[in-house]
Design an enzyme around this catalytic site. Sequence first.
Site: not given
Length: 378
Positions: A141, A230
């Site tokens: 990510k 997140y």
Amino acid sequence: MTSRPVSSHISRRRFIGGVVVGSGLLFFPRFSRAVDALAPSRKLGVALVGLGGYSTNQLGPALRQTQHCRLTGVVTGDRAKGKKWAHDYGFSEKNIFGYETIEQIAGNPDIDVIYIVTPNSLHAGHCIAAAKAGKHVICEKPMALSVAECDAMIAACKAAGVRLMIGYRLHYEPHHIELARLAHDKVFGAFMRMDGANGFLMRGTSADTGNWRANKKLAGGGPLMDMGVYVIQAACMAKVEAAPTAVTAHFGPVTRPELFSEVEESVRWEMEFSDGAKATCLATYAENLSRFRADAEGGWARLEQPAFYYDEPKLTTSKGAVHLPKVNHQAAQLDGMALELMTGQPSRAPGEMGRRDVAIIEAIYAAAKSGQRSTVQG
Ligand code: NAD
């Protein structure tokens, strides 16, 4: 559901996690011949691309603990470093590749999965090369710098008949899976108010002295890309993987201009969902913080201490503390993804999910720059 349980407790929760993602329909998998051909009886071979901090301190050590995959190769710009990894992890030196030779992994039977762990701006190119090698891809990510890059990555993997998964380790972490279950089963009703923050105090000097996270060209953006993703993930999880429809945002103050001349130091944003739910969020490089809370009419759930770091998160709900097994996040993710590949199950963190989050990030930057509410492009 044909997977062999790692343990009955975790396996049940993993199954629940799979239903949550699968129920979103958005992420339903495509079964390729390459996936179907993998035999569940052996460990999958994983090659790490980029031997920096995350590979060295987390993924490599986790691959010593995994039951369903192991480290069988590396891609690095430093052959001597590659030789040390080959020696330490016990794989052949013929499995050391350079960034320019990723496509040559095609002929290597030891490697089933190529895991991209390089700075963000390199993800798309490395992923497309890995797909051309005919190997399944895990990409760290944030998936890429733009939706256009994500589309190219998804198309390359589709054309090659391989899976693309994003290194969203928390989809394999029991406390976060429990949050997803609470949302999916509407244990407290639909979560309508969410609040989350994630960040760390970045030390160091300017973007041009090797700190790629402060370098716009390499990182794409600041803490929103790195830590904010997140919070986006948790909020979408609490909305049963629905994406927000619109966002508002503003950048925080720059307290260290010598470090943050290219990327933001912090950003606050609000996400609006189609059912009227809202999530207020913060991502920062100015302090250590990591928390998430979701409120519904009938109760609430809170992740803290910290919510998103590598440690065991503390999950509390309005009914009390929730006690779940502590796992190594990276080993749980790697084993979970290996099992998904071996059994043909849907991935809990497919490329389409990474693309969704990059679309949200694009909308947040657009809103912060313009000062206007920005719609999230699907
Ligand atoms: P790092 O700086 O420690 O390592 C990056 C690696 O990429 C190094 O080995 C470096 O040599 C290599 N590299 C190749 N080409 C490069 C170039 N042109 N410029 C700079 N480095 C180059 O970074 P990291 O912390 O390991 O992060 C790598 C990726 O992993 C990032 O995308 C990051 O977001 C992700 N990450 C994810 C987690 C997680 O919890 N999922 C945690 C940390 C990092």
